[in-house]
Structures are given as C-alpha cells and as structure tokens.
Design a protein around this motif. Structure first.
Motif, PDB file in Angstrom:
ATOM      1  N   VAL A  82      10.307  -0.469  15.596  1.00  0.00           N
ATOM      2  CA  VAL A  82      11.432  -1.234  15.047  1.00  0.00           C
ATOM      3  C   VAL A  82      12.527  -0.143  14.175  1.00  0.00           C
ATOM      4  O   VAL A  82      13.465  -0.422  15.095  1.00  0.00           O
ATOM      5  N   LEU A  83      11.624   0.166  13.713  1.00  0.00           N
ATOM      6  CA  LEU A  83      12.150   1.937  13.214  1.00  0.00           C
ATOM      7  C   LEU A  83      12.409   2.893  13.885  1.00  0.00           C
ATOM      8  O   LEU A  83      12.946   3.709  13.948  1.00  0.00           O
ATOM      9  N   GLY A  84      12.149   3.477  15.354  1.00  0.00           N
ATOM     10  CA  GLY A  84      11.911   4.509  15.821  1.00  0.00           C
ATOM     11  C   GLY A  84      11.267   5.740  14.978  1.00  0.00           C
ATOM     12  O   GLY A  84      11.460   6.912  15.679  1.00  0.00           O
ATOM     13  N   ALA A  85      10.040   5.559  14.396  1.00  0.00           N
ATOM     14  CA  ALA A  85       9.158   6.585  13.162  1.00  0.00           C
ATOM     15  C   ALA A  85       8.566   7.406  14.948  1.00  0.00           C
ATOM     16  O   ALA A  85       8.398   6.891  15.434  1.00  0.00           O
ATOM     17  N   GLN A  86       8.579   8.056  14.077  1.00  0.00           N
ATOM     18  CA  GLN A  86       7.695   9.457  15.126  1.00  0.00           C
ATOM     19  C   GLN A  86       5.900   9.488  14.546  1.00  0.00           C
ATOM     20  O   GLN A  86       5.376   9.554  15.380  1.00  0.00           O
ATOM     21  N   ARG A  87       6.132   9.384  13.263  1.00  0.00           N
ATOM     22  CA  ARG A  87       4.938   9.438  12.681  1.00  0.00           C
ATOM     23  C   ARG A  87       4.394   8.287  11.260  1.00  0.00           C
ATOM     24  O   ARG A  87       5.669   7.854  11.151  1.00  0.00           O
ATOM     25  N   VAL A  88       3.255   7.720  11.547  1.00  0.00           N
ATOM     26  CA  VAL A  88       3.003   6.566  10.342  1.00  0.00           C
ATOM     27  C   VAL A  88       2.095   6.873   9.742  1.00  0.00           C
ATOM     28  O   VAL A  88       0.721   7.360  10.278  1.00  0.00           O
ATOM     29  N   GLY A  89       2.083   6.422   8.058  1.00  0.00           N
ATOM     30  CA  GLY A  89       0.425   6.620   7.457  1.00  0.00           C
ATOM     31  C   GLY A  89       0.293   5.903   6.130  1.00  0.00           C
ATOM     32  O   GLY A  89       2.028   5.658   5.814  1.00  0.00           O
ATOM     33  N   GLU A  90      -1.057   5.559   6.513  1.00  0.00           N
ATOM     34  CA  GLU A  90      -0.715   4.226   4.781  1.00  0.00           C
ATOM     35  C   GLU A  90      -2.143   4.611   4.238  1.00  0.00           C
ATOM     36  O   GLU A  90      -2.966   5.390   4.429  1.00  0.00           O
ATOM     37  N   ASN A  91      -1.929   3.958   2.538  1.00  0.00           N
ATOM     38  CA  ASN A  91      -3.029   4.202   1.365  1.00  0.00           C
ATOM     39  C   ASN A  91      -3.226   2.778   1.424  1.00  0.00           C
ATOM     40  O   ASN A  91      -1.956   1.799   1.031  1.00  0.00           O
ATOM     41  N   VAL A  92      -3.892   2.109   1.018  1.00  0.00           N
ATOM     42  CA  VAL A  92      -4.503   1.091  -0.163  1.00  0.00           C
ATOM     43  C   VAL A  92      -5.420   1.045  -1.750  1.00  0.00           C
ATOM     44  O   VAL A  92      -5.508   2.265  -1.483  1.00  0.00           O
ATOM     45  N   ALA A  93      -4.696   0.366  -2.118  1.00  0.00           N
ATOM     46  CA  ALA A  93      -5.420   0.312  -3.248  1.00  0.00           C
ATOM     47  C   ALA A  93      -5.617  -0.491  -3.458  1.00  0.00           C
ATOM     48  O   ALA A  93      -5.691  -1.895  -3.170  1.00  0.00           O
ATOM     49  N   TYR A  94      -7.074  -1.196  -4.871  1.00  0.00           N
ATOM     50  CA  TYR A  94      -6.691  -1.997  -5.657  1.00  0.00           C
ATOM     51  C   TYR A  94      -7.612  -2.226  -6.607  1.00  0.00           C
ATOM     52  O   TYR A  94      -7.813  -1.412  -7.341  1.00  0.00           O
ATOM     53  N   ASN A  95      -7.332  -2.419  -7.509  1.00  0.00           N
ATOM     54  CA  ASN A  95      -7.522  -2.910  -8.905  1.00  0.00           C
ATOM     55  C   ASN A  95      -6.685  -2.044 -10.215  1.00  0.00           C
ATOM     56  O   ASN A  95      -7.612  -2.141 -11.549  1.00  0.00           O
ATOM     57  N   PHE A  96      -6.052  -1.522  -9.521  1.00  0.00           N
ATOM     58  CA  PHE A  96      -5.149  -0.512 -10.375  1.00  0.00           C
ATOM     59  C   PHE A  96      -4.182  -1.071 -11.509  1.00  0.00           C
ATOM     60  O   PHE A  96      -3.508  -2.179 -10.832  1.00  0.00           O
ATOM     61  N   LYS A  97      -4.033  -1.330 -12.820  1.00  0.00           N
ATOM     62  CA  LYS A  97      -3.504  -2.248 -13.235  1.00  0.00           C
ATOM     63  C   LYS A  97      -1.869  -1.514 -13.512  1.00  0.00           C
ATOM     64  O   LYS A  97      -1.094  -2.500 -13.841  1.00  0.00           O
TER      65      LYS A  97
END
Length: 169
Positions: A106-121
């Motif tokens: 959709v965006l023509g990205a060359q590279r994609v990365g991801e961070n996830v997290a849980y329960n930070f206030k």
C-alpha cells in the motif's frame, strides 16, 4: 515464484523470532503493482500515542538520526494488531508478515519493523523499556523514515497494549 519464496522467508523469520522478543523486522523488494487493501488516511491519535511518538523522535534526533514521519495507515495497522492482542489476551507478533506485506504494497515500503509492549502506564516507561532492550532499540534507531503507533486499553483488565510499526519508504 519469487513472491512465494519471499513469503516463506518472511514466515520463517517470524517463526524464529516470535517467541524470543517483542520486536520484529522485515526487509523485502518492493512491488507496487497490486494493493492488498486501500490506504487508510484517517486515524485519531490519543495523547499517549502522540507522546510516545514524540519521545521516539526526540531520542532519534538526540543520537543524530532523522525524525520519523507519522503515517495514519501504519497506525491503523498497529491498532488492528492491538485489537487482536486484546481479544486473544496475548502479546506477540502474530500476522506480522501480513501487516508488513500490506505496508509494503500500500505504501511502497522497502523495510518494515515492529515493536510491541504490554502494561506500561506512561509513554516514558514504554519508550525507556524499548530503549533498554537491544532488539527493540534496533527498530527505534533503525534505517526507517516513517512510523505509526496504536496504544489501546483492554476494557476488561485496564492494561494497555502497544504496537509500534516502523517503515522505510
């Protein structure tokens, strides 16, 4: 043939990393000939999402990197993953390949990365945790130009879920 090989390589990468950390990335050759879906242009950011993106950009600039430009479509894909994690009461990268393929198409990205997290206030606490984790920090300081984020609260537990996706476009 190349697309099937690419999917196999991406799937293998995700399988090996999914249980070991909460950050992931993918790099592929872009083929803009087809879209998996239409580009999402509207997204309503909450204060914590804005604060978290600002802190990431402040850190990047402080170490001599470019700030990242926000893209609503990436935040929408992040929100979809938060919804999945809340519904299934998990914190993971399930379907990262599908999210990254969508952003690539959709965006023509060359590279994609991801961070996830849980329960930070707070925005400060989640960014500090990501920066103290080598795998997460690698995405934050990575060779990216754009990003999106979604932070959603599970209405049953009150716990926050975070998905932060990075893209080089």
């Amino acid at each position: 043939m190349k697309a099937n090989l690419l999917r196999l390589v991406l799937l293998t990468t995700v399988i090996f990393t999914i249980n070991s950390c909460s950050s992931d990335s993918s790099e592929v050759v872009t083929d803009n000939s087809t879209n998996l879906t239409a580009k999402v242009v509207d997204y309503d950011y909450n204060e914590m999402e804005i604060a978290t993106m600002d802190l990431i950009n402040e850190y990047r600039v402080s170490v001599g990197l470019n700030s990242l430009e926000r893209i609503n479509h990436i935040s929408y894909k992040s929100e979809e993953h938060d919804d999945y994690m809340i519904t299934n009461k998990v914190v993971n990268h399930n379907d990262f390949v599908a999210r990254s393929e969508n952003i690539i198409k959709v965006l023509g990205a060359q590279r994609v990365g991801e961070n996830v997290a849980y329960n930070f206030k707070t925005a400060e606490s989640v960014v500090a945790a990501w920066l103290n984790s080598p795998a997460h920090k690698e995405n934050i300081v990575g060779n990216y130009t754009h990003f999106g984020i979604a932070i959603k609260t599970d209405t049953e537990t009150g716990k926050k879920y975070y998905t932060n996706i990075f893209a080089k476009i």
